[in-house]
Design a protein around this motif. Structure first.
Motif, short mmCIF file in Angstrom:
data_model
loop_
_atom_site.label_atom_id
_atom_site.label_comp_id
_atom_site.label_asym_id
_atom_site.label_seq_id
_atom_site.Cartn_x
_atom_site.Cartn_y
_atom_site.Cartn_z
N HIS A 31 0.83 -1.20 0.00
CA HIS A 31 0.00 0.00 0.00
C HIS A 31 0.88 1.26 0.00
CE1 HIS A 31 -3.94 1.83 0.28
NE2 HIS A 31 -3.40 2.72 1.11
N ILE A 32 1.99 1.21 0.73
CA ILE A 32 2.91 2.35 0.74
C ILE A 32 3.48 2.56 -0.67
CG2 ILE A 32 5.08 3.28 1.67
CD1 ILE A 32 4.42 1.49 4.22
N ALA A 33 3.85 1.47 -1.35
CA ALA A 33 4.37 1.57 -2.72
C ALA A 33 3.33 2.21 -3.63
CB ALA A 33 4.78 0.19 -3.24
N LYS A 34 2.09 1.80 -3.49
CA LYS A 34 1.00 2.36 -4.30
C LYS A 34 0.85 3.85 -4.04
CE LYS A 34 -4.00 1.80 -4.84
NZ LYS A 34 -4.86 2.39 -3.83
N LEU A 35 0.87 4.25 -2.77
CA LEU A 35 0.75 5.67 -2.42
C LEU A 35 1.91 6.49 -2.97
CD1 LEU A 35 -0.47 5.35 1.27
CD2 LEU A 35 -1.80 6.21 -0.67
N ILE A 36 3.11 5.94 -2.92
CA ILE A 36 4.29 6.65 -3.44
C ILE A 36 4.10 6.94 -4.93
CG2 ILE A 36 6.73 6.32 -4.05
CD1 ILE A 36 7.06 5.04 -1.25
N ARG A 37 3.63 5.95 -5.65
CA ARG A 37 3.41 6.15 -7.09
C ARG A 37 2.28 7.16 -7.34
NH1 ARG A 37 4.59 0.14 -7.59
NH2 ARG A 37 6.66 0.12 -8.57
N GLU A 38 1.21 7.02 -6.60
CA GLU A 38 0.06 7.92 -6.80
C GLU A 38 0.39 9.36 -6.45
OE1 GLU A 38 -3.54 4.71 -5.81
OE2 GLU A 38 -3.08 6.31 -4.39
N ARG A 39 1.27 9.55 -5.48
CA ARG A 39 1.55 10.91 -4.99
C ARG A 39 2.94 11.41 -5.38
NH1 ARG A 39 -1.32 10.67 0.82
NH2 ARG A 39 -0.62 12.83 0.94
N ASN A 40 3.42 10.85 -6.48
CA ASN A 40 4.74 11.18 -7.02
C ASN A 40 4.93 12.69 -7.15
OD1 ASN A 40 6.79 11.79 -8.99
ND2 ASN A 40 6.72 9.68 -9.68
N SER B 185 12.12 4.07 -7.70
CA SER B 185 13.04 3.12 -7.04
C SER B 185 12.58 2.79 -5.63
CB SER B 185 14.45 3.69 -6.99
OG SER B 185 15.00 3.75 -8.27
N MET B 186 12.03 3.79 -4.92
CA MET B 186 11.51 3.53 -3.57
C MET B 186 10.35 2.54 -3.63
SD MET B 186 11.69 7.17 -1.52
CE MET B 186 10.36 7.89 -2.44
N ALA B 187 9.44 2.74 -4.58
CA ALA B 187 8.28 1.84 -4.71
C ALA B 187 8.75 0.44 -5.08
CB ALA B 187 7.30 2.39 -5.75
N LEU B 188 9.69 0.34 -6.00
CA LEU B 188 10.22 -0.97 -6.39
C LEU B 188 10.93 -1.65 -5.22
CD1 LEU B 188 11.64 -0.19 -9.95
CD2 LEU B 188 9.67 -1.64 -9.39
N GLY B 189 11.66 -0.87 -4.42
CA GLY B 189 12.34 -1.41 -3.25
C GLY B 189 11.35 -2.02 -2.26
N LEU B 190 10.23 -1.35 -2.07
CA LEU B 190 9.18 -1.88 -1.19
C LEU B 190 8.66 -3.21 -1.72
CD1 LEU B 190 7.34 1.47 -0.53
CD2 LEU B 190 8.31 0.01 1.24
N GLU B 191 8.44 -3.29 -3.02
CA GLU B 191 7.95 -4.54 -3.62
C GLU B 191 8.98 -5.66 -3.51
OE1 GLU B 191 4.94 -2.31 -6.74
OE2 GLU B 191 6.93 -2.91 -7.44
N GLN B 192 10.25 -5.30 -3.60
CA GLN B 192 11.31 -6.31 -3.42
C GLN B 192 11.33 -6.84 -1.99
OE1 GLN B 192 14.72 -4.12 -4.79
NE2 GLN B 192 14.43 -4.72 -6.92
N VAL C 200 15.97 6.97 2.26
CA VAL C 200 16.31 6.12 3.41
C VAL C 200 15.12 6.02 4.36
CG1 VAL C 200 17.84 5.87 5.41
CG2 VAL C 200 18.77 6.55 3.20
N THR C 201 14.28 7.04 4.41
CA THR C 201 13.09 6.99 5.26
C THR C 201 12.23 5.80 4.86
OG1 THR C 201 13.14 9.39 5.52
CG2 THR C 201 11.04 8.29 5.97
N ILE C 202 12.04 5.62 3.57
CA ILE C 202 11.23 4.48 3.08
C ILE C 202 11.98 3.17 3.29
CG2 ILE C 202 10.25 3.42 1.00
CD1 ILE C 202 8.56 5.75 2.05
N ASP C 203 13.25 3.11 2.89
CA ASP C 203 14.02 1.87 2.99
C ASP C 203 14.11 1.38 4.44
OD1 ASP C 203 14.46 2.21 0.27
OD2 ASP C 203 16.50 2.96 0.51
N ALA C 204 14.46 2.27 5.34
CA ALA C 204 14.63 1.89 6.75
C ALA C 204 13.31 1.46 7.36
CB ALA C 204 15.23 3.05 7.54
N ALA C 205 12.26 2.22 7.09
CA ALA C 205 10.94 1.86 7.63
C ALA C 205 10.50 0.50 7.11
CB ALA C 205 9.92 2.93 7.26
#
Length: 196
Positions: free
Chosen positions: A29-38, A74-81, A124-129
């Motif tokens: 859901h976070i990945a989806k929001l990141i893409r939607e609110r790019n 890249s943040m959204a893809l990292g979440l999916e990974q 890093v905020t996204i990656d660390a979280a």
């Protein structure tokens, strides 16, 4: 800071019991929001970048601070990974049978509340979280003061993702002040933070 610590400690109890599905649902859901609110992310990040330029930060610093469409994707893809990774919690390793017949092993469990202090790289905020959530932990994030607006928005998206998965929004908190005293307070909050 004490309030943030108390809320993180409470959230860590729920995170320790969270299912793999819930954690993955939050991350997706976070990945989806990141893409939607790019565009919103870029607009807010531009405020941080302009402030850093006005404060005389060098080009390399500005580059690390800037969030481009590529960085955001890249943040959204990292979440999916991270979602695709096996849940580490509950895995038993190093199982050995003792002479008495009892088997002893090591089980992976969440640490509790993790504190992370990092420079002005909003990604890093996204990656660390994400890594903390996947491993069933709550986290208190203190990014560089130059990225305060970007980090606040990303924290909001993370909390929306947690809420959508019925997980406590306080499982991820970003320190909302640029005051360096917050870092000093954070590193002494041993009653709330298990590892920093």
């Amino acid at each position: 800071m004490q309030d943030i610590g108390r809320r993180a400690r409470e959230a860590s109890r729920s995170m320790a019991r969270a299912s793999s599905d819930q954690k993955n649902q939050a991350l997706l859901h976070i990945a989806k929001l990141i893409r939607e609110r790019n565009e919103e992310i870029q607009r807010v990040n531009a405020l941080d970048v302009a402030r850093a330029k006005n404060n005389g930060q060098d080009a390399a610093f500005i580059d690390r601070l800037t969030m481009t469409p590529k960085t955001i994707e890249s943040m959204a893809l990292g979440l999916e990974q991270i979602v695709s990774l096996e849940d580490p919690i509950g895995k038993i390793t190093a199982l050995q049978k003792q002479a008495s017949g009892i088997e002893l092993g090591q089980m992976r469990v969440p640490l509790g509340v993790i504190g992370i202090i990092y420079e002005s790289r909003p990604n890093v905020t996204i990656d660390a979280a994400a890594l903390c959530l996947k491993s069933g932990n709550a986290v208190i994030l203190r990014g560089g003061s130059e990225a305060i607006d970007s980090n606040a928005l990303l924290a909001q998206l993370i909390q929306e993702g947690l809420d959508a998965a019925n997980l406590p929004m306080d499982a991820v908190q970003v320190v909302a002040t640029t005051d360096r005293a917050a870092v000093g307070e954070m590193i002494t909050m041993t009653e709330y933070i298990d590892v920093i």
